[in-house]
Scaffold this active site. Structure first.
Site, mmCIF file in Angstrom:
data_model
loop_
_atom_site.group_PDB
_atom_site.id
_atom_site.type_symbol
_atom_site.label_atom_id
_atom_site.label_comp_id
_atom_site.label_asym_id
_atom_site.label_seq_id
_atom_site.Cartn_x
_atom_site.Cartn_y
_atom_site.Cartn_z
ATOM 1 N N TYR A 51 0.972 -1.123 0.008
ATOM 2 C CA TYR A 51 0.307 0.051 -0.068
ATOM 3 C C TYR A 51 0.920 1.190 0.143
ATOM 4 C CZ TYR A 51 -3.649 -3.259 1.562
ATOM 5 O OH TYR A 51 -4.671 -4.152 1.583
ATOM 6 N N LEU A 203 -21.505 0.532 -2.476
ATOM 7 C CA LEU A 203 -22.778 0.260 -3.299
ATOM 8 C C LEU A 203 -23.739 -0.052 -2.323
ATOM 9 C CD1 LEU A 203 -21.559 -1.848 -6.398
ATOM 10 C CD2 LEU A 203 -22.551 0.631 -6.373
#
Length: 307
Positions: A51, A203
């Protein structure tokens, strides 16, 4: 916050952990999110050496340095990269793992990692060699336990049969129920699932679907078309009017006893607080869980299965 035990380990992690990938590259902002997460009762932080090419581990290390004993720290290895160079390549070799862990420890400012995870993997890897690396690191006291991060059934089965993993990190949400097919097998080996992506890229939150990116509008999400996503969200609202979508998403994942923790990311403090608050919602009944399963698809993995 409630805690759960990962597999056969003595790692008791908060039901909601923090997936640190979305912290960003601005240290003050990242530190504020990490500090707030810990203040809210999150003790499980998941990062990876890849990351932001180590920067994420550095931020996490600074945030926990003075309270290391209160944190269950997880990071990952296997994606090899060199500082100052773009890109990376896969290297699950024993030599690399034992070299990479030293760099992670330095960035994290600690002398041990609670949960060290293989960041991917294929069936063609030298799996026995990889396992040997993790087992040696355990004996050396550098790591306490190890796991894998994989959605490939053939790889998962190899590690279940050959290793002492305590966890498998898998993308898992109401919109991605593919892991459920494998829960019985994983549970038979006393291994826990760590659920990443439980909010399905936002979502399954209060964020209006109309704000989804063009790729989702054009191609949908996994096996769902954009129209199907709209329909599912409407059905959830109708069937569960007293729950937010975030509550529905996180409580469904946590309703599975095999799940040790859900680790949504958070790019700001408001998202973080919303996730933690959602975990406090009342648990679903058996009938409510059944209803959620009828609203969504019981999709399965089609690739990386045994012939």
């Amino acid at each position: 916050m409630k805690k759960r035990c990962l597999g056969t380990s003595d790692l008791y992690v908060s039901e909601i952990g923090l997936g640190c990938m979305s912290l960003g590259k601005e240290e003050p902002k990242a530190r504020s999110i990490l500090d707030e997460a810990i203040d809210l009762g999150i003790n499980f932080l998941d990062t990876a050496d890849l990351y932001d090419y180590g920067l994420n581990e550095e931020f996490v290390g600074k945030a926990i340095k003075h309270r290391r004993q209160n944190i269950i720290l997880a990071t990952k290895v296997g994606n090899r990269w060199e500082k100052g160079k773009e890109g990376w390549y896969w290297d699950p070799s024993k030599k690399y793992i034992k070299e990479a862990v030293k760099n992670s420890l330095k960035r994290l400012q600690t002398d041990y990692i609670d949960l060290y995870q293989l960041h991917g993997g294929t069936i063609d890897d030298p799996i026995e060699e990889t396992i040997e690396a993790f087992e040696e690191l355990k004996k050396e006291g550098v790591i306490r336990y190890y796991g894998i991060s994989s959605i490939r059934p053939n790889v998962i089965k190899e590690y279940l049969n050959k290793s002492n993993i305590v966890s498998i990190m898998m993308q898992y949400s109401l919109l991605d129920r593919r892991p459920e097919e494998w829960f019985d097998l994983i549970e038979q080996h006393n291994v826990s699932v760590i659920a990443r992506g439980p909010l399905a890229k936002g979502l399954l939150t209060e964020r209006p679907l109309e704000l989804a990116n063009d790729q989702i509008k054009n191609d949908g999400y996994l096996s769902y078309t954009y129209a199907e996503l709209k329909n599912v969200r409407q059905q959830l609202e109708k069937a569960f009017p007293n729950f937010t979508k975030t509550e529905i998403a996180l409580k469904y994942v946590l309703s599975q006893s095999i799940v040790g923790a859900a680790i949504p990311g958070a790019s700001n403090i408001d998202q973080l607080r919303e996730n933690v608050q959602a975990a406090q919602a009342k648990a679903f009944t058996h009938d409510e869980i059944h209803k959620l399963k009828t609203i969504t698809k019981a999709n399965v993995y089609t690739n990386h299965r045994d012939a």
